[in-house]
Design a protein around this motif. Structure first.
Motif, PDB file in Angstrom:
ATOM      1  N   ARG A  94     -12.408   3.711   7.326  1.00 31.51           N
ATOM      2  CA  ARG A  94     -12.820   2.438   6.955  1.00 31.51           C
ATOM      3  C   ARG A  94     -12.312   1.629   8.057  1.00 31.51           C
ATOM      4  N   ARG A 117       0.411  -0.921   3.886  1.00 27.01           N
ATOM      5  CA  ARG A 117      -0.053  -1.128   5.113  1.00 27.01           C
ATOM      6  C   ARG A 117       1.222  -1.306   6.028  1.00 27.01           C
ATOM      7  N   VAL A 166      -3.910   1.036   6.874  1.00 23.90           N
ATOM      8  CA  VAL A 166      -3.652   0.862   5.365  1.00 23.90           C
ATOM      9  C   VAL A 166      -3.748   2.301   5.210  1.00 23.90           C
ATOM     10  N   ASP A 167      -2.791   2.997   4.495  1.00 24.46           N
ATOM     11  CA  ASP A 167      -2.579   4.388   4.114  1.00 24.46           C
ATOM     12  C   ASP A 167      -3.363   4.693   2.754  1.00 24.46           C
ATOM     13  N   GLU A 168      -4.567   5.497   2.719  1.00 23.74           N
ATOM     14  CA  GLU A 168      -5.346   5.570   1.655  1.00 23.74           C
ATOM     15  C   GLU A 168      -4.444   6.251   0.297  1.00 23.74           C
ATOM     16  N   VAL A 177     -10.176  -2.712  -2.265  1.00 21.49           N
ATOM     17  CA  VAL A 177      -9.819  -2.039  -0.684  1.00 21.49           C
ATOM     18  C   VAL A 177     -10.726  -3.122   0.214  1.00 21.49           C
ATOM     19  N   ARG A 213      -8.145   1.946   7.738  1.00 24.34           N
ATOM     20  CA  ARG A 213      -7.993   2.966   6.387  1.00 24.34           C
ATOM     21  C   ARG A 213      -7.970   4.251   6.599  1.00 24.34           C
ATOM     22  N   GLY A 258      -1.736   2.894  -0.364  1.00 22.28           N
ATOM     23  CA  GLY A 258      -2.118   1.472  -0.153  1.00 22.28           C
ATOM     24  C   GLY A 258      -1.172   0.453   0.543  1.00 22.28           C
ATOM     25  N   ASP A 287      -4.671  -1.302  -1.571  1.00 23.27           N
ATOM     26  CA  ASP A 287      -4.553  -2.138  -0.508  1.00 23.27           C
ATOM     27  C   ASP A 287      -3.726  -3.319  -0.650  1.00 23.27           C
TER      28      ASP A 287
END
Length: 293
Positions: free
Chosen positions: A38, A113, A106-108, A282, A23, A111, A242
């Motif tokens: 993460r 992917r 995964v783009d914070e 998440v 992430r 969300g 996510d």
């Protein structure tokens, strides 16, 4: 709306991978590195993730897949069994198999992917020899991977009485779907799914033999069609943190609900709620605590 209280036995036939999920604040540009906030490692693949979902919801989830005995495969198996999935490997004990490792970002901010994976392209899986020893399924889900395994399972189902319902997870067209759509009781497809020779996805899936069709549109309403009956199921607005595995969660919940005897509209409503729960959390497994039975 509370989740429908259905249980049953579901087979999930298809792909398992090992997902390495990072992430981060954004995607790297070419020749650039970014630092992840993460990291998670979990089993992945459409059939495997759907099985994890169904197990959490209370179904008996039986996964028929190709794993092998590599360290990567052992990690995937441990994660699946930890989450209640009965894993049945077509690869003989002690033999290696090139299980795909999926790289996921995964783009914070959104969300969304991004995934790079070899899926099932690294080797042909051997046929299963144990299908007659498995518990009789109420529903069998195919994800379009591992054609040899799928073909053996379809042949096995022809001799089962009562015949279980067949569900397809059809996110994107694969040649195997030409063989699976004629035996499908429910083909769950995305709006981007394209049936060769057909402009309309629902009409195309029905034309190839699917008796029921479910079309997902991301955060838009889910369309369903069965015989002369059609309808839509609204998708509640949620904060998507996510989206990894959201479709797999939808398909696992759909299979679980159908296995318990739900009608197609009710099964779609259950699947919508479960997928909505997935995207609000998440990480690939943290969300299961909210739906586990």
């Amino acid at each position: 709306m509370p989740l429908a209280d259905h249980t049953g036995t579901c087979w999930f036939v298809g792909l398992t991978t090992l997902d390495v999920v990072h992430r981060a604040a954004g995607r790297p540009d070419r020749d650039e590195k970014v630092t992840a906030s993460r990291q998670d490692v979990a089993a992945g693949g459409p059939a495997a993730n759907a099985a994890v979902t169904a197990a959490a919801l209370g179904a008996r989830a039986v996964l028929v897949t190709a794993l092998g005995d590599s360290p990567v495969a052992r990690a995937a198996r441990t994660d699946l069994e930890t989450h209640g999935v009965e894993v049945h490997d077509v690869v003989a004990p002690g033999q290696d198999f090139p299980l795909a490792v999926s790289a996921v970002l995964v783009d914070e901010a959104t969300g969304e992917r991004s995934v790079v994976s070899a899926d099932a392209a690294l080797a042909e899986a051997p046929p299963p020899r144990f299908l007659g020893d498995l518990p009789h399924p109420d529903v069998v889900l195919f994800d379009g991977h591992h054609p040899v395994i799928a073909g053996a399972a379809v042949g096995h189902l022809e001799n089962r009485d009562p015949r279980p319902r067949v569900v397809l997870d059809a996110g994107r067209w694969r040649p195997l779907f030409a063989e699976l759509l004629p035996v499908a009781d429910v083909a769950a497809v995305s709006a981007r799914f394209a049936v060769p020779g057909h402009e309309d996805v629902t009409a195309g899936a029905h034309a190839l033999g699917a008796r029921g069709v479910v079309v997902t549109h991301g955060d838009g309403p889910v369309e369903w069609s069965s015989g002369d009956d059609t309808g839509t199921v609204p998708v509640p607005a949620v904060e998507a943190r996510d989206t990894l595995g959201a479709g797999d969660a939808f398909h696992g919940a759909l299979a679980m609900a159908l296995a318990g005897g739900a009608a197609l509209p009710e099964a779609c409503a259950t699947a919508v709620e479960v997928a909505g729960t997935r995207v609000r959390h998440v990480g690939p497994r943290s969300w299961l605590a909210e739906v586990r039975r």
